[in-house]
Enzyme design. Sequence first.
Site, PDB file in Angstrom:
ATOM      1  N   SER A  42      -6.427  -6.906  40.138  1.00  0.00           N
ATOM      2  CA  SER A  42      -7.732  -6.719  39.439  1.00  0.00           C
ATOM      3  C   SER A  42      -8.418  -5.693  40.434  1.00  0.00           C
ATOM      4  CB  SER A  42      -8.834  -7.978  39.328  1.00  0.00           C
ATOM      5  OG  SER A  42     -10.006  -7.671  38.945  1.00  0.00           O
ATOM      6  N   TYR A  64     -13.940 -15.364  41.680  1.00  0.00           N
ATOM      7  CA  TYR A  64     -13.101 -14.504  41.110  1.00  0.00           C
ATOM      8  C   TYR A  64     -12.450 -13.531  42.072  1.00  0.00           C
ATOM      9  CZ  TYR A  64     -10.537 -11.283  37.831  1.00  0.00           C
ATOM     10  OH  TYR A  64      -9.653 -10.462  37.349  1.00  0.00           O
TER      11      TYR A  64
END
Length: 231
Positions: free
Chosen positions: A126, A139
């Site tokens: 990501s 996250y």
Amino acid sequence: MTGAGSGIGRALARELAGRGTDLVLADADSGALRDVSESLGARAVPTDVAVPEEVEALARVAEDARLVCLNAGVVGRDLGAPWEVAPEDWDRVFAVNVGGVVNGLRAFVPRLLAANHPAHVLITGSLAGAVTFPGGGAYGPSKHAVRAVAEHAAMALAGTPIGVSMVCPALVATGMSGEGVDPSDVAARALDTIEDGTFAVVPAEWQDAVVAAATRLATGQQPEPPRPDIP
């Protein structure tokens, strides 16, 4: 393919199916997994990637795999500052996002090395693992760890027939986000890395932000929220 029931995983599965690939798909959501696997004529193995034994069972089913896509991931429930995230949320996000990659490597890489054929491991990272955004709970930290694991794996496998690459998308229109780029575009570029030798795919508009963040860290400056370079 882990996390194949939705989002980037589903897009990767569809892209690979269109290329004639024999697929073994995995997801913790058995209903979503069944829908995708039936539509693509693929084998389905319900799998919680946070459980090593379940990933090992997946590897036994996909014994002859030549492409391993470690894609499964979750955002988490608590999206605030680190001290605002519940312990169980830290545990679950890291268990899936980081543990899922480590469990996948542990289950598949020894088999790939033993086969001694050209093979590839594709990891879904990501942008949140390449730069640090304020908020976001566990996250972002988990994706920074994923990036480190991917880099470590790539260096450890240098000189073997096994390649490693990682895609680091920004917002993608998936179950994790209602807005962003089409997951099929992310999937297509991710699969290109297998052929072109790219290690990491970072959106062009964020590349300067990644460099700036690394420069600030190396020179001891205080961190700042990253911003895209949009003309």
